[in-house]
Motif scaffolding. Structure first.
Motif, mmCIF file in Angstrom:
data_model
loop_
_atom_site.group_PDB
_atom_site.id
_atom_site.type_symbol
_atom_site.label_atom_id
_atom_site.label_comp_id
_atom_site.label_asym_id
_atom_site.label_seq_id
_atom_site.Cartn_x
_atom_site.Cartn_y
_atom_site.Cartn_z
ATOM 1 N N PRO A 48 0.809 -1.233 0.000
ATOM 2 C CA PRO A 48 0.000 0.000 0.000
ATOM 3 C C PRO A 48 0.838 1.277 0.000
ATOM 4 C CG PRO A 48 -0.847 -1.544 1.598
ATOM 5 C CD PRO A 48 0.461 -2.093 1.131
ATOM 6 N N TYR A 49 2.059 1.196 0.527
ATOM 7 C CA TYR A 49 2.891 2.397 0.517
ATOM 8 C C TYR A 49 3.332 2.735 -0.902
ATOM 9 C CZ TYR A 49 2.993 2.347 5.538
ATOM 10 O OH TYR A 49 2.610 2.393 6.843
ATOM 11 N N THR A 50 3.462 1.684 -1.744
ATOM 12 C CA THR A 50 3.876 1.972 -3.116
ATOM 13 C C THR A 50 2.773 2.698 -3.889
ATOM 14 O OG1 THR A 50 3.116 -0.159 -3.923
ATOM 15 C CG2 THR A 50 5.389 -0.021 -3.201
ATOM 16 N N ASP A 51 1.516 2.509 -3.481
ATOM 17 C CA ASP A 51 0.436 3.284 -4.122
ATOM 18 C C ASP A 51 0.707 4.763 -4.033
ATOM 19 O OD1 ASP A 51 -1.034 1.056 -4.559
ATOM 20 O OD2 ASP A 51 -2.238 1.272 -2.732
ATOM 21 N N ARG A 52 1.302 5.145 -2.924
ATOM 22 C CA ARG A 52 1.426 6.572 -2.618
ATOM 23 C C ARG A 52 2.727 7.164 -3.122
ATOM 24 N NH1 ARG A 52 -1.854 3.644 0.153
ATOM 25 N NH2 ARG A 52 -3.616 4.555 1.264
ATOM 26 N N LEU A 53 3.466 6.400 -3.899
ATOM 27 C CA LEU A 53 4.665 6.986 -4.512
ATOM 28 C C LEU A 53 4.227 7.878 -5.668
ATOM 29 C CD1 LEU A 53 7.086 3.954 -4.518
ATOM 30 C CD2 LEU A 53 7.201 5.974 -3.105
ATOM 31 N N GLU B 258 -11.375 0.331 -10.541
ATOM 32 C CA GLU B 258 -12.293 -0.056 -9.470
ATOM 33 C C GLU B 258 -12.809 -1.468 -9.706
ATOM 34 O OE1 GLU B 258 -15.633 2.491 -9.081
ATOM 35 O OE2 GLU B 258 -16.129 1.766 -7.092
ATOM 36 N N LEU B 259 -13.121 -1.732 -10.961
ATOM 37 C CA LEU B 259 -13.603 -3.059 -11.313
ATOM 38 C C LEU B 259 -12.537 -4.108 -11.018
ATOM 39 C CD1 LEU B 259 -15.981 -4.452 -12.777
ATOM 40 C CD2 LEU B 259 -14.715 -4.144 -14.894
ATOM 41 N N LEU B 260 -11.298 -3.751 -11.312
ATOM 42 C CA LEU B 260 -10.205 -4.710 -11.185
ATOM 43 C C LEU B 260 -9.791 -4.905 -9.736
ATOM 44 C CD1 LEU B 260 -8.036 -6.398 -12.647
ATOM 45 C CD2 LEU B 260 -6.655 -4.352 -12.779
ATOM 46 N N THR B 261 -9.655 -3.806 -8.986
ATOM 47 C CA THR B 261 -9.018 -3.907 -7.675
ATOM 48 C C THR B 261 -9.950 -3.573 -6.527
ATOM 49 O OG1 THR B 261 -8.358 -1.601 -7.529
ATOM 50 C CG2 THR B 261 -6.935 -3.047 -8.786
ATOM 51 N N GLY B 262 -11.095 -2.982 -6.813
ATOM 52 C CA GLY B 262 -11.991 -2.576 -5.736
ATOM 53 C C GLY B 262 -11.726 -1.168 -5.253
ATOM 54 N N ALA B 263 -10.623 -0.580 -5.690
ATOM 55 C CA ALA B 263 -10.321 0.799 -5.283
ATOM 56 C C ALA B 263 -10.049 1.625 -6.528
ATOM 57 C CB ALA B 263 -9.108 0.838 -4.369
ATOM 58 N N ARG B 264 -10.381 2.890 -6.458
ATOM 59 C CA ARG B 264 -10.171 3.734 -7.631
ATOM 60 C C ARG B 264 -8.775 4.344 -7.630
ATOM 61 N NH1 ARG B 264 -14.873 5.204 -10.064
ATOM 62 N NH2 ARG B 264 -14.152 7.229 -10.775
ATOM 63 N N PHE B 265 -8.269 4.649 -6.461
ATOM 64 C CA PHE B 265 -7.057 5.453 -6.396
ATOM 65 C C PHE B 265 -5.891 4.659 -5.801
ATOM 66 C CE2 PHE B 265 -4.625 9.148 -4.821
ATOM 67 C CZ PHE B 265 -4.511 9.809 -6.009
ATOM 68 N N THR B 266 -6.055 4.204 -4.598
ATOM 69 C CA THR B 266 -4.994 3.429 -3.950
ATOM 70 C C THR B 266 -5.291 1.964 -4.164
ATOM 71 O OG1 THR B 266 -6.241 3.664 -1.938
ATOM 72 C CG2 THR B 266 -4.418 5.155 -2.239
ATOM 73 N N LEU C 120 -0.382 8.934 -9.285
ATOM 74 C CA LEU C 120 -1.168 9.023 -10.513
ATOM 75 C C LEU C 120 -1.135 7.711 -11.269
ATOM 76 C CD1 LEU C 120 -0.086 12.554 -11.596
ATOM 77 C CD2 LEU C 120 -2.169 11.869 -10.455
ATOM 78 N N ALA C 121 -0.236 6.816 -10.895
ATOM 79 C CA ALA C 121 -0.175 5.511 -11.545
ATOM 80 C C ALA C 121 0.133 4.440 -10.507
ATOM 81 C CB ALA C 121 0.888 5.510 -12.640
ATOM 82 N N PRO C 122 -0.762 4.276 -9.533
ATOM 83 C CA PRO C 122 -0.434 3.343 -8.440
ATOM 84 C C PRO C 122 -0.237 1.910 -8.907
ATOM 85 C CG PRO C 122 -2.702 4.106 -8.275
ATOM 86 C CD PRO C 122 -2.052 4.919 -9.325
ATOM 87 N N LEU C 123 -0.977 1.508 -9.940
ATOM 88 C CA LEU C 123 -0.877 0.113 -10.366
ATOM 89 C C LEU C 123 0.522 -0.233 -10.834
ATOM 90 C CD1 LEU C 123 -4.207 -0.597 -12.233
ATOM 91 C CD2 LEU C 123 -3.273 -1.855 -10.321
ATOM 92 N N SER C 124 1.148 0.674 -11.568
ATOM 93 C CA SER C 124 2.472 0.332 -12.070
ATOM 94 C C SER C 124 3.500 0.335 -10.940
ATOM 95 C CB SER C 124 2.882 1.273 -13.198
ATOM 96 O OG SER C 124 2.808 2.594 -12.768
ATOM 97 N N ASN C 125 3.266 1.130 -9.894
ATOM 98 C CA ASN C 125 4.169 1.048 -8.741
ATOM 99 C C ASN C 125 4.034 -0.304 -8.067
ATOM 100 O OD1 ASN C 125 4.628 3.706 -9.238
ATOM 101 N ND2 ASN C 125 3.251 4.431 -7.651
ATOM 102 N N ASN C 126 2.780 -0.742 -7.900
ATOM 103 C CA ASN C 126 2.541 -2.049 -7.286
ATOM 104 C C ASN C 126 3.307 -3.118 -8.044
ATOM 105 O OD1 ASN C 126 -1.011 -1.383 -6.738
ATOM 106 N ND2 ASN C 126 0.770 -0.734 -5.598
ATOM 107 N N VAL C 127 3.185 -3.058 -9.364
ATOM 108 C CA VAL C 127 3.810 -4.084 -10.190
ATOM 109 C C VAL C 127 5.332 -4.024 -10.055
ATOM 110 C CG1 VAL C 127 4.211 -4.785 -12.565
ATOM 111 C CG2 VAL C 127 1.918 -4.213 -11.821
ATOM 112 N N ALA C 128 5.880 -2.816 -10.110
ATOM 113 C CA ALA C 128 7.340 -2.683 -10.037
ATOM 114 C C ALA C 128 7.856 -3.220 -8.711
ATOM 115 C CB ALA C 128 7.738 -1.225 -10.210
#
Lengths: 353, 471
Positions: free
Chosen positions: B142-147, B223-231, B150-158
């Protein structure tokens, strides 16, 4: 003392002020709705039917907010500046003929023979409001806004003045009612197809008039500080520019002053180039008071159409940079306006009717 | 790639990146102090560091109010430079509409021309790297979301890929494909924002709202994919929290179909708009070699004509199997960076269409019963799985000791994670190479000579996110 004249003038002032302030408030509303339309949004639609009471709510908000004067400002000039921004814009309207006649009374507050000089003289005072606001705020962003504004308005005033000269070469008078009368007789300045359309002379003259119209219109954009020329404000650079330190109704005066200036500018464009209150096929006020009212309505409809163009441009274009704007003003429009005067003069001298 | 990282330290001659790297691989003569570290005076680095240190002292930051603070900065600047004469010191930010968050710039102005610019970062510092040292690997997601928010998903993946590299795991094909979808949708969403914000700064507010509308549609997909829109917090080490929902792919296809015409519209509004071109062309030019010297990455590097894309250079997630072009600019000005972003969005759409076309079936997560939590149904019914679940949740992964560096091509540039593990469920040191931070380090060189109005164009074209920069 002519009491009749006094009474009618007073009535006209009150009526015009009421109408213009109303238009101004609804211009703000229109701006928000039109920007919403352009941007695929809804805009204000909660207060009253279709959001029509929004201006009232806004005005109440401005009036009820705390009238705060920061400690670091020069108080006298800080208070003076918003008045200076508002007053010249309204005063200019005094010489603009906004209708033909109503019950035999000409629909212009002061039909003076130096009409357009008066307009320029008073409208130029508007810049003092902004410069003084920027200077008295004693803060860096407003200061930059004030400096930008003074140089911008001064340079565009030149093109503004030069652009109208062809009109007066043609009409031969500075009186704005005469300009309208000329257009009623000979067709609008930029619309030679109205009236005697087969006259080649008119079509020839329409060329410099069209150039004048475009230059004048753009200069009015710059004069009213609207995008793409809103450098003194430049929300994302100077965070509001000259009115950064202002709040409540003092900010409101700047804000509304901008809209009044826009209305005044449009009114002058309509008078000079678009035939004033004249519309083909509609008789003037001497045929009955009903027609007099229709003339007034025609005038304000034209003004509204121009205001729409102002807004359309604002929500479409990005903002100029300071030096680009100055270059545009001095190198481009100034020259065009200058050459245009000669063009009009040559046509008038060598291609007589 | 670790060797690569070490080489980076040697090659990053200028900019803040050097400090960043030395905080992980300190030179022997480093004298550590609280906050910013100082170097011993005889160090060869000292001369570089001396004038690159943040100009603002603790005393200044702790002074009572912003006015005093600016005055202190002003005084200090005058002290350093002697007499600056008629020039004006202007404080821009941390709360200024064009600084996209909390970047602070102290500008020295001669009229409207900037003669010196000192960026001040760190207003959004949350100590993410330190927090990571006290957390199990999965808890840090979840901390990577906040890096780069504007693109939290790619941070998660990285991040997940970095830890998986440490674990030596390889995801099954479907898992990889899903991650590519995440990365590329995130890229579109981040570039849309970057583009819109740049246009907004230049006064074209309408473009901003157009791009925002498209982002809103992407948020619906997220939202459909992860349940959250932003984080989103979508990935875990070794996989994802859930598979694609059944309706996701059709909706994504629909978005892609609608998106290209919308992008064309934005393109039409800006690309050949005379005012926009005048405002951005030949403004903020980063020559090729300066871009490399400052270790820029992402569209900012490619805008300067360097064909460097980690998706191509060090393919991860099977990016080598997709057909796409690495977009490069030529002049390295704001306009080129803008064009690179627009074209990258089109390339992302191209990649997404290929992913949809050959989306494989099968598992989405790594199968490693020692380290992955067992299926919930088994946990509730079987003793062995219950024990495993308990161990995995309380102690975390059983990571091997060692150090790795993994970098992914994120919308803003190379987002790298350096993980030093001494074994067990928590990293001993986790260092984030934040592209925005590195990209911003060129500002002191880029801004002088620009006018005040150009600052917003340059900042908009660098497209930074302070959440990532300050960590």
């Amino acid at each position: 003392m002519d009491y009749y004249f006094l009474f009618t003038s007073l009535a006209k002032i009150v009526a015009l002020l009421a109408v213009v302030l109303g238009i101004m408030n609804y211009a703000v509303y229109a701006e928000r709705r039109i920007s919403a339309l352009i941007q695929d949004r809804l805009g204000p639609n909660r207060v009253g039917p279709a959001g029509l009471f929004q201006p009232i709510a806004d005005a109440a908000k401005f009036l009820l907010k705390e009238d705060f004067t920061p400690r670091h400002v020069n108080t006298f000039y800080y208070w003076l500046a918003p008045c200076l921004a508002m007053i010249p814009a309204i005063t200019t309207l005094a010489v603009v003929p906004f209708g033909s006649t109503l019950f035999g009374v000409p629909m212009v507050i002061a039909d003076i023979n130096v009409g357009v000089l008066f307009v320029f003289a008073i409208a130029s005072l508007g810049v003092y409001g902004i410069v003084i606001a920027g200077w008295s705020s004693n803060s860096k962003y407003p200061f930059l806004g004030g400096v930008r504004s003074s140089s911008q308005m001064i340079s565009y005033e030149l093109s503004l003045g030069l652009a109208v000269i062809p009109v007066f070469l043609l009409v031969g008078q500075l009186r704005l009612t005469e300009v309208v009368r000329y257009q009623i007789e000979h067709g609008w300045m930029i619309a030679p197809f109205i009236g005697d359309w087969a006259n080649l002379h008119k079509w020839l003259l329409a060329i410099p008039m069209l150039i004048s119209f475009v230059v004048f219109m753009i200069a009015i954009f710059a004069e009213t500080n609207r995008l793409p020329f809103d450098l003194p404000e430049a929300e994302t650079e100077l965070v509001g520019g000259y009115h950064t330190e202002y709040g409540s109704m003092k900010f409101g005066l700047f804000f509304l002053g901008e809209y009044i200036a826009m209305i005044t500018g449009s009114a002058i464009i309509v008078t000079l180039f678009l035939g004033g209150w004249h519309f083909p096929g509609i008789p003037d006020g001497s045929h009955g008071w009903g027609w007099g009212l229709v003339n007034i309505f025609v005038f304000f409809s034209k003004v509204a159409a121009l205001i729409f163009i102002f807004m359309w441009v604002r929500w479409t274009l990005p903002r100029f940079r300071y030096d680009q704007l100055m270059r545009l003003g001095w190198v481009f429009f100034f020259e065009i306006a200058l050459v245009n005067i000669f063009l009009a003069a040559i046509i008038l001298a060598y291609f007589p009717q | 790639m670790l060797e690569n990282f070490r080489r980076n330290i040697r090659s990053a001659g200028r900019g803040w990146y050097r400090f960043e790297l030395t905080s992980v691989q300190p030179p022997a003569d480093r004298v550590c102090s609280r906050g910013e570290f100082a170097l011993a005076p005889q160090s060869p680095l000292a001369s570089i560091v001396e004038d690159r240190l943040m100009a603002f002292t603790t005393r200044e930051i702790e002074s009572p109010d912003p006015v005093t603070r600016v005055a202190a900065a002003d005084a200090r600047m005058r002290e350093n430079l002697g007499d600056i004469g008629e020039k004006m010191v202007l404080n821009m930010g941390p709360s200024h509409p064009a600084t996209h968050g909390v970047l602070r710039l102290v500008l020295e102005l001669d009229g409207e021309t900037i003669t010196k610019a000192t960026p001040d970062v760190g207003f959004l510092h949350r100590g993410d790297e330190k927090i990571a040292e006290n957390m199990q690997y999965n808890q840090f997601v979840p901390y990577t979301d906040r890096l780069d928010y504007l693109a939290p998903l790619s941070n998660n993946v990285a991040y997940a890929l970095a830890v998986e590299k440490l674990m030596g795991w390889e995801l099954p094909p479907r898992g990889k494909a899903i991650r590519v979808i995440c990365c590329e949708t995130a890229r579109i969403s981040a570039h849309l924002m970057g583009l819109g914000a740049m246009a907004l700064d230049l006064g074209a507010m309408t473009v901003f709202l157009y791009t925002f509308t498209e982002r809103e549609k992407l948020y619906n997909l997220f939202e459909l994919l992860t349940g959250a829109r932003f984080t989103t917090s979508y990935t875990r080490v070794g996989g994802q929290i859930r598979d694609l929902p059944a309706t996701f792919i059709p909706q994504l296809e629909k978005f892609l179909d609608d998106f290209i015409p919308q992008l064309d519209e934005v393109d039409k509004l800006l690309t050949r708009n005379r005012i926009f071109v005048d405002r951005t062309r030949d403004i903020g030019v980063i020559p090729r070699e300066r871009a490399i010297a400052y270790a820029l990455s992402g569209p900012n590097l490619r805008g300067s004509g360097v064909e460097h894309d980690l998706r191509r250079k060090h393919p991860y997630l099977d990016y080598d199997k997709y057909d796409f072009e690495v977009v490069v600019g030529s002049a390295g000005d704001c306009y080129d960076r803008y064009l690179v972003r627009v074209e990258e969005m089109r390339q992302s759409v191209r990649i997404l269409r290929q992913v949809i076309e050959k989306l494989p079936d099968g598992p989405i997560n790594v199968v490693d019963w020692k380290n992955m939590p067992p299926p919930k149904s088994h946990v509730m019914t079987k003793m062995e799985e219950l024990i495993h679940h308990f161990i995995v949740v309380t102690e975390g992964l059983d990571a091997p000791p060692g150090e790795i560096y993994f970098a992914a091509e994120n919308p803003k540039g190379e987002l790298g994670f350096y993980i030093h593990s001494k074994g067990g469920g928590v990293p001993h040191r986790l260092k984030i190479r934040a592209p925005s931070f590195v990209n911003l380090s060129i500002l002191p060189e880029l801004l002088p000579g620009c006018s005040l109005s150009d600052v917003v164009a340059v900042l908009g074209s660098l497209d930074f996110v302070m959440g990532e920069c300050d960590r």
